[in-house]
Design a protein around this motif. Structure first.
Motif, PDB file in Angstrom:
ATOM      1  N   GLU A 148       0.736  -1.294   0.024  1.00 23.55           N
ATOM      2  CA  GLU A 148       0.274   0.089   0.055  1.00 23.55           C
ATOM      3  C   GLU A 148       0.853   1.125  -0.163  1.00 23.55           C
ATOM      4  OE1 GLU A 148      -0.379  -2.699   1.916  1.00 23.55           O
ATOM      5  OE2 GLU A 148      -1.962  -3.032   0.835  1.00 23.55           O
ATOM      6  N   THR A 149       2.135   1.642   0.772  1.00 23.54           N
ATOM      7  CA  THR A 149       3.151   2.219   0.705  1.00 23.54           C
ATOM      8  C   THR A 149       3.564   2.544  -0.089  1.00 23.54           C
ATOM      9  OG1 THR A 149       3.178   1.881   3.417  1.00 23.54           O
ATOM     10  CG2 THR A 149       4.519   3.303   2.348  1.00 23.54           C
ATOM     11  N   GLU A 191       1.030   3.918  -2.904  1.00 20.13           N
ATOM     12  CA  GLU A 191       0.515   5.869  -2.643  1.00 20.13           C
ATOM     13  C   GLU A 191       2.002   6.188  -3.177  1.00 20.13           C
ATOM     14  OE1 GLU A 191      -0.939   5.826   1.328  1.00 20.13           O
ATOM     15  OE2 GLU A 191      -2.768   4.297   0.588  1.00 20.13           O
ATOM     16  N   GLU A 213      -9.322  10.077  -8.742  1.00 18.84           N
ATOM     17  CA  GLU A 213      -8.862   9.653  -7.320  1.00 18.84           C
ATOM     18  C   GLU A 213      -9.057   7.866  -8.231  1.00 18.84           C
ATOM     19  OE1 GLU A 213      -8.071   8.618  -3.636  1.00 18.84           O
ATOM     20  OE2 GLU A 213      -7.971  10.760  -4.761  1.00 18.84           O
ATOM     21  N   ASP A 256       1.535   8.802  -6.258  1.00 17.88           N
ATOM     22  CA  ASP A 256       1.793  10.616  -5.950  1.00 17.88           C
ATOM     23  C   ASP A 256       3.058  10.807  -6.401  1.00 17.88           C
ATOM     24  OD1 ASP A 256       0.888   9.872  -4.221  1.00 17.88           O
ATOM     25  OD2 ASP A 256       1.027  10.049  -2.364  1.00 17.88           O
TER      26      ASP A 256
END
Ligand SMILES: Cc1cc2nc3c(=O)[nH]c(=O)nc-3n(C[C@H](O)[C@H](O)[C@H](O)COP(=O)(O)OP(=O)(O)OC[C@H]3O[C@@H](n4cnc5c(N)ncnc54)[C@H](O)[C@@H]3O)c2cc1C
Length: 349
Positions: A262-263, A266, A284, A270
């Motif tokens: 997940e990290t 993201e 989104e 980004d």
């Protein structure tokens, strides 16, 4: 009565190198069995099925330098499982996005990268969901023991096409020289993320709407990203929704190896957002995820070996092939497996 060893060859790993090796033997009428820990063939050329899209998680395209691989790619194109791609490649520089032009032809599996390995696998015996944990035996009589303790064999010879650290674990107890060769090859990690959208991406200022892929230079705002592709702009996927594959630089992946998926996803999403021209906002994503390739691409090659030897063999019937023995591309892996297959065939004739 002494039982004769059967003459089958076992190949551990059904990525493109293992499949290329198997095809040479199979087409010459020699018995060959592939054992693969995943659900199917493909390895680092695999694709992932999402609800409305297929995203390529490993190799995004392949190019041709060697004539033998060129002939193979042409055969894949004729068979309908590979196409030229991308036609619209961009590079994101500090000064903005530029269309990238060079003379190199690039190709992709169609309608997904794994179509190529699926095609190579046709007619071959592949035992899937089978992780080989260790080997038993010696010259001419090998058994392969899987994660359930089941023994496969005996085989006259065993080819290991797994990435070198995984190959090392299998050969270390049997052959010090092959083990040392494996130790000399470093396979570096890579995070590969995907983002699936409900709506098309907005038009990017100064960028043609048909953009299919973008390279991000390491200096581009210290971005962790190196390459982004649009999956629905790949051949045979026009009916899919918008989705991106986002590949990280190897240095960044190494530093963030123990991040959660997940990290990592993201951070890569980004980074892409920041790399867009004109400070544009992305919609989104409906789904965002990431896959960690612990052994993604080889970086260091063993010295002192004969030039052009892109596989390794021992007198005891063990052999190693894969990208680690040649270079970090699909072409290298195919050539390594193909050349090993030819060498095994020459011995058998
Ligand atoms: C994120 C990423 C992006 C890339 N981008 C590109 C690109 O754009 N262009 C390019 O040319 N190349 C690219 N590459 C490199 C290319 O994908 C690889 O060089 C090539 O696919 C390696 O093939 P292989 O057969 O050597 O290994 P693999 O594909 O890794 O095959 C090895 C197989 O062995 C299996 N295996 C391992 N251990 C065992 C075991 N103990 N028992 C049973 N099975 C086992 C694995 O599951 C796997 O299927 C990329 C790679 C990655 C990861």
């Amino acid at each position: 009565m002494t039982s004769r060893p059967n003459l089958d060859t076992a190949i551990i790993g059904a990525g493109i190198a293992g499949l290329a090796c198997a095809r040479v033997l199979h087409e010459a009428g020699l018995p060959v069995t592939l054992l693969e820990k995943a659900r199917g063939a493909g390895g680092r050329m695999s694709s992932r099925r999402l609800p409305d899209a297929v995203v390529d998680l490993g190799a995004q395209f392949f190019s041709v330098r060697d004539p033998a691989f060129g002939r193979q790619v042409e055969a894949w194109r004729q068979a309908g499982c590979a196409s030229r791609w991308p036609e619209s490649l961009w590079s994101a520089e500090a000064a903005g996005w530029q269309r990238h032009r060079d003379d190199r032809e690039r190709f992709i599996g169609s309608p997904r990268m794994s179509a190529v390995t699926r095609h190579l696998a046709e007619g071959l015996t592949i035992i899937a969901d089978t992780r080989i944990e260790h080997l038993e035996g010696n010259a001419g009589r090998w058994w392969l023991v899987d994660q359930h303790g089941e023994r496969h064999g005996p085989f006259a010879q065993v080819v290991i096409s797994a990435p070198t650290p995984q190959a090392h674990a299998l050969v270390a107890a049997h052959d010090a020289s092959l083990a040392a060769a494996c130790e000399a090859v470093i396979q570096r990690p890579c995070w590969a993320a995907w983002a699936l959208f409900d709506e098309p991406l907005p038009t990017l200022p100064g960028v043609d709407d048909d953009w299919q892929a973008v390279r991000l230079s390491p200096g581009h705002g210290s971005s962790p990203l190196r390459f982004v592709t649009r999956n629905h702009r790949k051949p045979g996927r026009a009916d899919q929704g918008e989705s991106l594959s986002l590949l990280a630089h190897l240095d960044w992946s190494e530093a963030r190896l123990e991040d959660s998926p997940e990290t990592a996803a993201e951070a890569l999403f980004d980074a892409f957002q920041r790399a867009l021209p004109g400070g544009l906002a992305l919609p989104e994503p409906r789904e965002l995820g990431a896959h960690r390739w612990r052994y993604a691409q080889p970086d260091v090659f063993a010295g002192g070996e004969p030039v052009n030897l892109d596989y390794r063999r021992s007198a005891s019937g063990l052999a190693l092939c894969g990208d680690g023995w040649r270079g970090p591309r699909v072409e290298d892996a195919w050539l390594s497996g193909h050349h090993l297959g030819e060498a095994l065939l020459a011995d058998a004739s």
